[in-house]
Design an enzyme around this catalytic site. Structure first.
Site, PDB file in Angstrom:
ATOM      1  N   GLU A  26     -42.434  -7.758  -3.470  1.00 32.58           N
ATOM      2  CA  GLU A  26     -43.888  -7.946  -3.568  1.00 32.58           C
ATOM      3  C   GLU A  26     -44.640  -6.891  -2.761  1.00 32.58           C
ATOM      4  OE1 GLU A  26     -46.504  -9.157  -4.661  1.00 32.58           O
ATOM      5  OE2 GLU A  26     -46.168 -11.050  -5.679  1.00 32.58           O
ATOM      6  N   ASN A 154     -52.877 -14.727  -5.039  1.00 35.21           N
ATOM      7  CA  ASN A 154     -52.153 -13.496  -5.330  1.00 35.21           C
ATOM      8  C   ASN A 154     -53.060 -12.278  -5.244  1.00 35.21           C
ATOM      9  OD1 ASN A 154     -49.334 -13.117  -5.667  1.00 35.21           O
ATOM     10  ND2 ASN A 154     -49.344 -14.613  -7.328  1.00 35.21           N
ATOM     11  N   ASP A 203     -50.307 -11.329 -11.529  1.00 35.17           N
ATOM     12  CA  ASP A 203     -49.751 -11.513 -10.188  1.00 35.17           C
ATOM     13  C   ASP A 203     -50.475 -10.583  -9.221  1.00 35.17           C
ATOM     14  OD1 ASP A 203     -48.048 -11.819  -7.938  1.00 35.17           O
ATOM     15  OD2 ASP A 203     -46.322 -12.210  -9.201  1.00 35.17           O
TER      16      ASP A 203
END
Length: 293
Positions: A26, A154, A203
């Site tokens: 991420e 997110n 996302d």
């Protein structure tokens, strides 16, 4: 993988920046001072540092699941952990900036605003609706909860002029936009993009120099770019289904890095799942401010 039209299809020139088996890669962020990319593997509790010029890789283990790591103004990193926001000094010393333990909840994506504050999201491990938050954390650790009932906090990004904040609560399948006030606060939330008709869930994201939004789509196997008016104008397909976030990096901020996840993915079908990918020369990014604390 076959090469495709850059306007719609798998991008020519897609490269593997770091071949990795990240459970939940991420939050890639370019550190212009150190000239390296910072990204995390949330579920493996690791911060990854990658120098594309030399290929050097460094892994910093954390004691908790780490949702995001961002460069600090005077060196080191600010990290959004399970139990709050912490600081790593340049020598590796760790201390808490703001500790807030909530059982069953962890830090998720985060981003630094133009004024140097950290906007940090949280979510429940069970992804319970409304169980997360989005907060603005000042350099001294003072925090203001901006959104108290988020499900999976997110993607975050600011327009080039700093007057708009974009935000993704993934299960809503929307990209929302706020107006940024003079004091850095936000008002006037509205839906900019409803992605319900597209495959996957939005996302992480980044904003480019043209003010367009690049969003990675979880279970969508693609990056999609939207204009400041919310119009989809470009799709780049990827050889992985779970793209998680993206950021421009490199000396000219022209290379688009993409983090990916292998959790819940068959590695035989997707051998690159969990790796850090890069699309050289895809556009031009904006310099990301460091955390001022």
């Amino acid at each position: 993988m076959t090469g495709g039209d850059k306007e719609d299809g798998v991008a020519d020139g897609l490269e593997i920046a770091v071949r990795e088996r990240a459970e939940l890669g991420e939050g890639p962020t370019w550190d212009p001072v150190a000239e390296r990319l910072v990204w995390v593997d949330i579920l493996s509790s690791r911060v990854h540092l990658f120098d594309p010029a030399t290929g050097r890789r460094t892994v910093l283990p954390t004691e908790q699941h780490v949702g995001a790591a961002k460069p600090r103004r005077d060196g080191g990193l600010v990290v959004n952990l399970r139990d709050g926001v912490g600081l790593y000094d340049p020598d590796g010393t760790f201390r808490w900036l703001r500790r807030e333990v909530v059982r069953g909840r962890r830090g998720n994506d985060a981003a630094v605003a133009p004024d140097g504050a950290l906007w940090a999201g949280t979510m429940r491990y069970d992804e319970r609706t409304g169980g997360g938050t989005l907060s603005r954390v000042a350099p001294d650790g003072a925090a203001l909860t901006v959104l108290p009932e988020v499900t999976v906090s997110n993607g975050l990004g600011w327009s080039p002029d700093g007057r708009a904040l974009y935000f993704i609560d993934t299960p809503t399948r929307r990209i929302d936009v706020f107006t940024v006030a003079e004091d850095g606060g936000v008002t006037g939330r509205r839906v900019l993009v409803d992605t319900a008709g597209l495959s996957g869930f939005p996302d992480g994201m980044t904003v480019d120099a043209d003010g367009c939004l690049w969003a990675a789509f979880w279970d969508g196997g693609a990056l999609r770019r939207f204009t400041p008016e919310g119009v989809l104008d470009r799709t780049v397909e990827l050889p992985v289904s779970r793209a998680t976030a993206c950021a421009f990096g490199g000396g000219g901020l022209t290379d688009l890095y993409v983090s990916t996840a292998r959790v819940g993915v068959d590695p035989r079908a997707e051998p690159l799942a969990g790796s850090l990918l890069v699309l050289p020369g895809l556009g031009h990014g904006l310099p990301q401010p460091p955390f001022a604390g």
